[in-house]
Design a protein around this motif. Structure first.
Motif, short mmCIF file in Angstrom:
data_model
loop_
_atom_site.label_atom_id
_atom_site.label_comp_id
_atom_site.label_asym_id
_atom_site.label_seq_id
_atom_site.Cartn_x
_atom_site.Cartn_y
_atom_site.Cartn_z
N ILE A 1 15.06 -1.31 20.71
CA ILE A 1 14.97 -0.61 19.43
C ILE A 1 13.57 -0.83 18.88
O ILE A 1 13.23 -1.93 18.44
N GLY A 2 12.73 0.17 18.97
CA GLY A 2 11.34 0.05 18.55
C GLY A 2 11.19 0.24 17.05
O GLY A 2 11.80 1.12 16.45
N ILE A 3 10.36 -0.60 16.44
CA ILE A 3 10.14 -0.55 15.00
C ILE A 3 8.65 -0.44 14.73
O ILE A 3 7.89 -1.36 15.04
N GLU A 4 8.23 0.68 14.17
CA GLU A 4 6.81 0.90 13.87
C GLU A 4 6.52 0.38 12.46
O GLU A 4 6.53 1.12 11.48
N ARG B 1 13.32 -6.34 8.88
CA ARG B 1 14.30 -5.32 9.26
C ARG B 1 15.22 -5.83 10.37
O ARG B 1 16.41 -5.51 10.41
N VAL B 2 14.66 -6.63 11.28
CA VAL B 2 15.48 -7.20 12.35
C VAL B 2 16.48 -8.20 11.78
O VAL B 2 17.68 -8.16 12.09
N THR B 3 16.00 -9.10 10.95
CA THR B 3 16.89 -10.16 10.44
C THR B 3 17.94 -9.61 9.49
O THR B 3 19.03 -10.18 9.37
N ALA B 4 17.64 -8.49 8.84
CA ALA B 4 18.61 -7.91 7.91
C ALA B 4 19.82 -7.34 8.62
O ALA B 4 20.90 -7.23 8.03
N GLN B 5 19.67 -6.98 9.89
CA GLN B 5 20.79 -6.36 10.61
C GLN B 5 21.40 -7.26 11.68
O GLN B 5 22.30 -6.85 12.40
N ARG B 6 20.94 -8.52 11.77
CA ARG B 6 21.50 -9.40 12.78
C ARG B 6 22.90 -9.85 12.36
O ARG B 6 23.23 -9.93 11.17
#
Length: 331
Positions: free
Chosen positions: A140-143, A152-157
């Motif tokens: 999942i690429g995040i620009e 953004r990664v830690t918010a959805q873990r």
């Protein structure tokens, strides 16, 4: 076959680029431009070419460590009583070429989700395309920039997932030393105890060897640096004459850092319409575009400890002094 998803969020609209260029070139004293802007599509391609140059041993040293020790690197995260998978995020993934060794090591034990966080759309697209081919790996690429992307990664873990953050290739060397500590503290703030950070750092070595890595005989690094002026011309309507600027790499002994500059070869003025400014240069005046601080192995550990990590293990390359250090977030 793994399924890849790319999330594209604009990071550097023209207005922000113009404001940053104006601020950097009108700054009192040393003119400067952010190294973030070196990585447009052509800049990213030129950097990939730099990593293949014989003078630039850093990339190959990093790759050797990751290839030879990937299993050891991931084991501390896998050896735990906490249920749930390890997810991986990489700050400034580039093409992700080196990262495959870590992802393959994780995928031998579990399905793995990997979040490359990258400001260059071209590099991110290449990373997603290549690494989405790995079995049992979702990409999942995040620009975004580093900390915003990590948030953004830690918010959805999930609550029982452990996170391995990778900051490879000695990008930490682009930060001033005090800023590097603040940055690592910012990363730690977004992690929970037991999460890990794999930190790549280039080490001090003979000056001639360091200079050659940033001023290669083929002139690829020079083209990479000068491309920043081309980008300003293209995107901001400026009239930089690239023949009147020269790439320079120098070693600052006191700071223990390589500095990349663009030197004005004559007195000249450059109009930048989108930034609403005209910049005057004296002959010999420079634009500071990038720094690369060099560390000693023990410094890395002390830096990490001040940011509330503990060093679990450190690997160094013999051919080209370089270190990867696995840091665990303290409670």
């Amino acid at each position: 076959m793994a399924h890849a998803i790319t999330e594209i969020i604009s990071l550097h609209p023209i207005a922000n680029f113009a404001a940053d260029v104006r601020a950097g070139l009108t700054k009192s004293g040393q003119k400067e431009l952010s190294s973030n802007y070196l990585y447009d599509a052509l800049g990213s391609a030129l950097f990939n070419a730099i990593t293949e140059l014989p003078e630039y041993g850093l990339f190959r040293a990093d790759e050797r460590i990751l290839r030879e020790h990937a299993g050891e690197i991931v084991q501390p995260l896998l050896r735990t009583n906490i249920p749930g998978n390890v997810i991986a995020a990489e700050l400034g993934s580039g093409s992700g070429k080196k990262t495959r060794w870590i992802l393959e090591a994780l995928a031998r034990y579990q399905r793995t989700t990997y979040f490359p966080i990258e400001i260059s759309p071209a590099a991110l697209a290449q990373c997603v395309s290549e690494l989405s081919q790995l079995d049992r790996v979702n990409v999942i690429g995040i620009e975004r920039d580093y900390l915003d992307g990590l948030a953004r990664v830690t918010a959805q873990r999930s609550s029982n997932e452990r996170l391995l953050v990778m900051f490879l290739g000695s990008t930490i060397g682009n930060f001033h030393r005090s800023d590097a500590e603040r940055f690592l503290s910012g990363v730690r703030h977004k992690l929970i105890p037991g999460d890990a950070l794999l930190l790549g750092v280039d080490l001090v070595k003979p000056v001639d060897q360091m200079i050659a890595a940033y001023d290669d005989a083929m002139g690829v690094t020079a083209a990479f640096n000068l491309n920043l002026l081309t980008r300003i011309n293209r995107e901001l309507g400026a009239d930089f004459d690239l023949k009147e600027f020269r790439h320079s790499a120098r070693y600052n002994t006191i700071e223990r850092r390589i500095e990349m500059h663009l030197i004005s070869l004559r007195d000249q003025s450059v109009a930048i319409p989108a930034a609403n400014c005209v910049i005057h240069f004296k002959s010999g005046e420079t634009i500071f575009t990038e720094s690369s601080y060099k560390y000693r192995p023990s410094e890395i550990i002390r830096l990490a400890e001040r940011a509330n990590f503990r060093a679990h293990a450190q690997w160094t390359d013999v051919e080209w002094p370089f270190a990867e250090t696995l840091l665990i977030a303290n409670g």
